[in-house]
Design an enzyme around this catalytic site. Sequence first.
Site, mmCIF file in Angstrom:
data_model
loop_
_atom_site.group_PDB
_atom_site.id
_atom_site.type_symbol
_atom_site.label_atom_id
_atom_site.label_comp_id
_atom_site.label_asym_id
_atom_site.label_seq_id
_atom_site.Cartn_x
_atom_site.Cartn_y
_atom_site.Cartn_z
ATOM 1 N N TYR A 46 0.834 -1.204 0.000
ATOM 2 C CA TYR A 46 0.000 0.000 0.000
ATOM 3 C C TYR A 46 0.869 1.254 0.000
ATOM 4 O O TYR A 46 0.536 2.249 -0.642
ATOM 5 C CB TYR A 46 -0.952 -0.001 1.209
ATOM 6 N N GLU A 63 -1.681 -16.460 -10.563
ATOM 7 C CA GLU A 63 -0.798 -15.621 -11.372
ATOM 8 C C GLU A 63 0.683 -15.931 -11.142
ATOM 9 O O GLU A 63 1.550 -15.282 -11.723
ATOM 10 C CB GLU A 63 -1.067 -14.145 -11.067
ATOM 11 N N ASN A 95 -12.477 -0.541 -5.320
ATOM 12 C CA ASN A 95 -12.264 -0.829 -6.735
ATOM 13 C C ASN A 95 -13.488 -1.546 -7.315
ATOM 14 O O ASN A 95 -13.834 -2.633 -6.858
ATOM 15 C CB ASN A 95 -11.009 -1.703 -6.882
ATOM 16 N N CYS A 123 -6.559 -5.189 -7.847
ATOM 17 C CA CYS A 123 -6.365 -4.764 -6.463
ATOM 18 C C CYS A 123 -5.871 -5.916 -5.584
ATOM 19 O O CYS A 123 -5.299 -5.674 -4.520
ATOM 20 C CB CYS A 123 -7.643 -4.157 -5.906
ATOM 21 N N HIS A 124 -6.045 -7.146 -6.057
ATOM 22 C CA HIS A 124 -5.548 -8.293 -5.288
ATOM 23 C C HIS A 124 -4.024 -8.334 -5.251
ATOM 24 O O HIS A 124 -3.451 -9.056 -4.450
ATOM 25 C CB HIS A 124 -6.110 -9.611 -5.873
#
Length: 169
Positions: A102, A160, A125, A133-134
């Site tokens: 963040y 991912e 979001n 945002c993850h």
Amino acid sequence: MTPVRYFTQTSSPIGPITLVATDAGLSGLYLEGQRHWPRDAETWKREDDGTRFDPVLTALARYFMGKSFHFDLPLDFVTGTPFQQQVWQALKLIPAGQTWTYSQLAAHVNAPAAVRAVGAAVGRNPLSIIIPCHRVIGGNGSLTGYAGGLERKRWLLAHEGWELPVMTP
């Protein structure tokens, strides 16, 4: 004047997804049970036929098959303050398989002292997965906050190729 918003629903490995779009582009991707569900949802018009959602459905299918983690879709931000939209645009810069804290995100939007405001914007979001945002984690490497739930966040990051760092006491 608020644009007409259309919606459809689809299934995914992380549960049902609701897609929302205007004539200008995709304006929402919401996971079942997600916090901050839009207040205007009862005004959306259901659209399960036609081609409006075909590009995003194809992109999501490729994403969930692991073939592409990049989304090149027309988006329409019908919600959010200018600051929130700035944060959402910055989220698109985080590559798949990587994370930012963040604090890093706050520095990127030239608001290093506004980490909490950045966190709040990330939580609002409207385009989960599409705007990743993850991929934002706590400063100590921990998985923190995700409007769709931490298990989904963990699944998306692992999908991912991101490996959760080993935490030392």
